[in-house]
Design a protein around this motif. Sequence first.
Motif, short mmCIF file in Angstrom:
data_model
loop_
_atom_site.label_atom_id
_atom_site.label_comp_id
_atom_site.label_asym_id
_atom_site.label_seq_id
_atom_site.Cartn_x
_atom_site.Cartn_y
_atom_site.Cartn_z
N ALA A 384 0.84 -1.21 0.00
CA ALA A 384 0.00 0.00 0.00
C ALA A 384 0.87 1.25 0.00
O ALA A 384 0.53 2.26 -0.64
CB ALA A 384 -0.94 -0.01 1.21
N TYR A 385 2.00 1.19 0.70
CA TYR A 385 2.89 2.35 0.74
C TYR A 385 3.49 2.64 -0.64
O TYR A 385 3.57 3.79 -1.06
CB TYR A 385 4.00 2.09 1.76
N ASN A 386 3.91 1.58 -1.32
CA ASN A 386 4.46 1.77 -2.67
C ASN A 386 3.40 2.34 -3.61
O ASN A 386 3.69 3.21 -4.44
CB ASN A 386 5.00 0.44 -3.20
N GLU A 387 2.18 1.80 -3.53
CA GLU A 387 1.10 2.33 -4.38
C GLU A 387 0.83 3.79 -4.06
O GLU A 387 0.56 4.60 -4.95
CB GLU A 387 -0.17 1.48 -4.18
N LEU A 388 0.88 4.14 -2.74
CA LEU A 388 0.61 5.52 -2.33
C LEU A 388 1.67 6.46 -2.86
O LEU A 388 1.38 7.57 -3.32
CB LEU A 388 0.56 5.61 -0.80
N LYS A 389 2.97 5.99 -2.87
CA LYS A 389 4.03 6.82 -3.40
C LYS A 389 3.83 7.06 -4.90
O LYS A 389 4.02 8.17 -5.39
CB LYS A 389 5.38 6.15 -3.16
N GLY A 390 3.44 5.99 -5.62
CA GLY A 390 3.20 6.16 -7.06
C GLY A 390 2.04 7.12 -7.31
O GLY A 390 2.09 7.96 -8.20
#
Length: 587
Positions: A384-390
Amino acid sequence: MPGIRFSALTWAKVFHRPSLTLTGACAVLVVYIGLLMMSNYKHQVALRESTLKRFRLDVEKRAASVGYFFSERKYDLLAIADSREILSYFKNKSQGMSEQYGLKVNLFVIAQMLDKTLADKQIEGESIYERFLLTDQNGRSLADTASRNETNLLPPSFWERFPMHQADTPLIVADAREGKFEILMRWHCKYRNEPAGILTVWLNYKTLSKHFIDFSEQSAMKGFNLATTDGRLICIHGRERCPINNKLLSEHNASLSKDEFSLISFTTPEGKRNVFLTRISIRNTPLNLLAWIEKEELFGDLSPWQLLIGTGALALVILVGTGFLIRFNTNHLILKARFEDSEQQQKLLDRQVQERSYELLITNEELKKEIEQRSKAEADLGQAYNELKGTQAQLVQTAKLASIGELAAGVAHELNQPLMAIRTLAQVLLRSFQKLPSGGLEEHLKTIERNTGRMMSIINHLRIFSRQSPVSYADVNVNDVINDALLMVSEQLRLRNIEVHKTLGQERLCCTGNPNQLEQVFINLITNARDAITSKAETETDYHGRLEIIARFSADRKHGIEIIFRDNGSGISPENINRLFDPFFTT
């Protein structure tokens, strides 16, 4: 379970547990008895206050009755002074009638009226009044109910202490004369609103005392009496012996407060006496009602603290006896409980070990499940963190493209001007190439070079601004970033007649940051100011938009760099103030 042994410390704890219980029980009992004693003490104090209050109410009731008695006597005196017989006498006298031709008849009628009033005014067969005396203004007797051997007029010096001209109601006088206290009342007899004579009446103090102060019930322990305001007792003639004598009253009269009880102590031949003493003013009279009562008569022989000590001693004896009984019984129960407890210890330990083993097994399984769930949650959280950064990077790029869209018209106009200049100069060169001197040709070529350089700078800056690049931080000159932001929007501000005033620091204003993101922030602030000024210009005439940009170090150089964007536009509406820093919020 074989092999288990109890240490000496364990047996000591088991042995002392009943003692602790006994101590706790005794402590609870002591607290309970203490609460009972304090409650009893408070009740005794409240009972004393209630008794004193009841006696106080009795004194107030007697004082009110005496005040009512004097009010009725004033009405009697006023009625007699305004009677037809007395008015007739002073009327005939003012008209010049002599005593031989009618005045003696008037005085005879007045004397009969006074005698009748003296005989009629009674309480249970006892006369209220002792004597009526009517005199003229000079003190000459006109009518008197006293017998001839008692007709002794008061000397003028007696009335000089009690002047009539200061009284607006019948005057009440209490004073001693010839060893006897007398209570008198005087009032003017008026004719045509002018004083013509004085009516004086002597009250029967014995009747007043018997029916309103009640000396018949007076004892050495309790009593009531009238007293003057200067502290002199008024006693019935022949009964001057009172427990509270004039000497004692005069000693305490100054410190004796009205409407409150004072405890005074004095010594008599019978011994020391403690007396509660109070006085209450009798309304509209120069008299006080004095009341006293022996402390022992009011509260009894024992004081609350003596009862408290006696109760405490009795409770202590009961507590000690109860403690011995409980101790004996407890020792017996302790011995019995030790034998039973030793048999149960083994069973209890086995059961506890089994229960504890089962609890540890369940706890281990729960820990395994929790570890698996946490591992899965951490993996989901990382994804979820990676998706949020993208998503955040996409939103930033979108915001940049939106800014470029807003700047497109201004940039097109900004490029159009240099293009027009280049085109014009090129046409001039084509038409007059042969005619131009070498110096003019060089000047036109420099202009073309300057305008093409400006176009390249705008296009290159726009390309860098719109590029999606990773965020990195380095030393940034804030002045350069502000100038780059103005390069993108200066034409839009000029077209809207908005004056821009820059006040940038002479020295380099450097900080650590990302120039691309700072420029986007500055562009947003400038465009917001542009929109606010444009909105205000549509509703007001003679309005000139102004945007002021200030960049400087803080005053103490400890709080970084201050960057101020100030405009004279329509401002921010109150409902949007609290949402200024919400992500992606716009109006």
